[in-house]
Design a protein around this motif. Structure first.
Motif, short mmCIF file in Angstrom:
data_model
loop_
_atom_site.label_atom_id
_atom_site.label_comp_id
_atom_site.label_asym_id
_atom_site.label_seq_id
_atom_site.Cartn_x
_atom_site.Cartn_y
_atom_site.Cartn_z
N ILE A 152 4.03 -0.36 -5.71
CA ILE A 152 2.97 0.61 -5.97
C ILE A 152 2.87 1.63 -4.84
CG2 ILE A 152 0.48 0.94 -6.28
CD1 ILE A 152 0.43 -1.99 -7.32
N PHE A 153 2.89 1.14 -3.60
CA PHE A 153 2.57 2.01 -2.46
C PHE A 153 3.77 2.37 -1.59
CE2 PHE A 153 -1.26 -0.49 -3.45
CZ PHE A 153 -2.13 0.55 -3.75
N GLY A 154 4.92 1.79 -1.88
CA GLY A 154 6.10 2.13 -1.09
C GLY A 154 6.14 1.49 0.28
N PHE A 155 5.40 0.40 0.48
CA PHE A 155 5.43 -0.29 1.77
C PHE A 155 6.82 -0.87 2.03
CE2 PHE A 155 0.71 -1.36 0.96
CZ PHE A 155 0.32 -0.14 1.50
N THR A 156 7.16 -0.97 3.29
CA THR A 156 8.45 -1.55 3.68
C THR A 156 8.22 -2.81 4.50
OG1 THR A 156 8.63 -0.35 5.78
CG2 THR A 156 9.40 0.79 3.79
N ALA A 170 -10.12 -1.67 -3.35
CA ALA A 170 -10.40 -2.07 -4.73
C ALA A 170 -11.76 -2.74 -4.88
CB ALA A 170 -9.30 -3.03 -5.21
N ALA A 171 -12.19 -3.48 -3.87
CA ALA A 171 -13.38 -4.33 -3.98
C ALA A 171 -14.66 -3.59 -4.38
CB ALA A 171 -13.60 -5.09 -2.67
N TYR A 224 -4.28 2.99 -6.20
CA TYR A 224 -5.18 1.90 -5.82
C TYR A 224 -5.88 1.32 -7.04
CZ TYR A 224 -4.99 2.97 -0.79
OH TYR A 224 -4.58 3.15 0.51
N PHE A 225 -6.28 2.21 -7.93
CA PHE A 225 -7.14 1.77 -9.02
C PHE A 225 -6.35 1.36 -10.27
CE2 PHE A 225 -9.68 4.57 -6.26
CZ PHE A 225 -10.46 3.55 -5.72
#
Length: 474
Positions: free
Chosen positions: A270-274, A289-290, A320-321
């Motif tokens: 989703i976010f492209g984290f590595t 999100a919370a 995020y959503f």
């Protein structure tokens, strides 16, 4: 995914398709037990089988009742552009090669949201009893998720609440940061509903080269600008993540629930984290999100978890959503609805990005009238021609002219805006004259905001940020 005629499975998430399959299976069993017409049973079975094929193609798993999908990637479509010329849109980067800005129609298709059409604008007017905000009338808020469901609930006397936020990366905000707050205030006023505003000072610490103390200080300073927009203290709760997470067990419990239902592979997709990103970044999406779930604020909603949430935000926050909406049914909460805005262009043009570190990329809320005039005259990208003679003959291009874009956001009079557009495109209005109109619009607006902000005391900030009961009838 197959396109089963009438099954409505296109665009569903794995969990939504699983739930649809479960319902259809119940329908088949009910028809059989009731000894319904053979043709009705066959039609229902045919649809069930088609849904199972779709489910297998989407998840790579066979459908089994009572076994929700596992380890399935939530579609991203917001990382690097997939084709040459595509726009890049994610929560941390927005870029386009077009002087007109991002292609929002393409983005709606990529993200799988719905266009805000005239029918929806008309319905918002009917339900609220108010003329639509100029951001709706002009397509600045252009996309949505489940807004019709929010309006259905409201018409049935079921209230909802608003949630928006700000990432406090600097002490000074610019005019583009005001867009979601201007619109959110209008929504709060016309629907008479509570609002929670999240200040993600923790996020900025994780992503920026800033101290924790600076991030928290920026959050408080930004809160003053937000309060100056005119929010009702009796209906608005503003919170810093660094403060609220440690004092609200209910909020943190929802964070943990979300974290349990999203895998590392999913947040990477989703976010492209590595693998080299800090673990704080990987876990942060659950914190954003919370607030989508009402029982994260027991002081407001008395532990109710069924109050629907509407989130006005820029389209880059949608990843995020989408994640949140995928998780919500699995932890027993309603999906949040969204209203997405376009991006506010930098002075240098819609294909460039505003930056808090570049004072000339936008008009800041701390700018003096003289600074506003200088910035607009010197830096605002023009859609006019090179010479007065050419401009008079061929006219200017309002689709790329930043001064006209800014007027679209801040000039309330539709007829005046349309006359400016016609005069500029015909050549009757010169670039310098258009910039003068923008300056005359921005100077009093910013000055008025600065005066209101001067009235915001430290005690007022504390009032907004203390967890408390809000004036809310549900």
């Amino acid at each position: 995914m197959t396109d089963c005629e009438g099954d409505g499975s296109a665009g569903l998430t794995p969990l939504e398709l699983y739930e649809k399959l479960t319902v259809q299976g119940d329908t088949v069993r009910a028809l059989k037990s009731q000894k319904a017409d053979k043709a009705d049973i066959e039609t229902a079975v045919k649809l069930l089988l088609a849904l199972k094929v779709d489910y297998k193609k989407l998840t790579g798993q066979d459908y089994k009742a009572g076994c929700p999908p596992t380890n399935v990637e939530i579609p991203s479509d917001n990382g690097p552009a997939s084709e040459e010329g595509d726009d890049l849109v994610n929560p941390w980067a927005v870029s386009t090669s077009s002087a007109k800005g991002v292609d929002y129609d393409k983005l709606i298709v990529r993200f799988g949201s719905s266009k805000i059409d005239q029918e929806l604008v008309d319905r918002i007017e009917r339900v609220s009893g108010q003329r639509a905000h100029r951001f709706l009338r002009r397509g600045i808020f252009f996309s949505h998720r489940d807004m019709h469901q929010v309006l259905d609930a409201y018409e049935n006397k079921k209230s909802f609440y608003l949630y928006t936020g700000r990432g406090p990366s600097s002490e000074a905000m610019h005019v583009g940061h005001l867009i979601p707050f201007i619109f959110t205030k209008w929504l709060q006023d016309v629907f008479d509903i509570p609002l929670v505003i999240q200040l993600t000072d923790d996020e900025k610490y994780l992503w920026k080269d800033l101290t924790l103390e600076d991030c928290h200080r920026f959050a408080v300073e930004n809160a003053k600008d937000i309060i100056a927009c005119g929010f009702d203290v009796n209906k608005t709760f503003i919170f810093s993540d660094l403060d609220y997470m440690g004092s609200s067990p209910s909020f943190y419990r929802n964070v943990v629930k979300i974290q349990k239902h999203v895998t590392f592979n999913q947040v990477k997709g989703i976010f492209g984290f590595t693998d080299s990103d800090c673990i704080g970044k990987i876990s942060f999406p659950a914190i954003q999100a919370a607030p989508s779930f009402s029982n994260s604020f027991p002081q407001i909603f008395n532990d109710r978890k069924d109050v629907m949430c509407l989130i006005p935000c820029a389209i880059d926050q949608d990843p995020y959503f989408r994640m949140t909406r995928d998780v919500a049914p699995r932890i027993g909460y309603p999906k949040p609805a969204l209203l997405h805005s376009t991006f506010f262009p930098a002075l240098q043009g819609a294909q460039t990005k505003m930056s808090a570190s570049d004072a000339n990329s936008s008009i800041f809320l701390t700018d003096t009238p003289k600074q506003i005039k200088t910035k607009v005259n010197k830096y605002a990208f023009s859609g006019g021609k090179d010479t007065i003679e050419e401009h008079r003959k061929y006219g200017g291009n309002t689709e790329v002219d930043v001064s006209f874009m800014y007027l679209t956001f801040f000039l309330d009079d539709d007829e005046q805006l349309e006359k400016i557009r016609q005069d500029y495109t015909s050549g009757a209005l010169l670039t310098g004259e258009l910039k003068k109109l923008l300056i005359e619009t921005l100077q009093p607006m910013i000055s008025a905001h600065q005066e209101r902000r001067k009235q915001v005391t430290e005690d007022m900030v504390k009032q907004f940020m203390v967890p408390r009961k809000l004036d809310f009838n549900y």
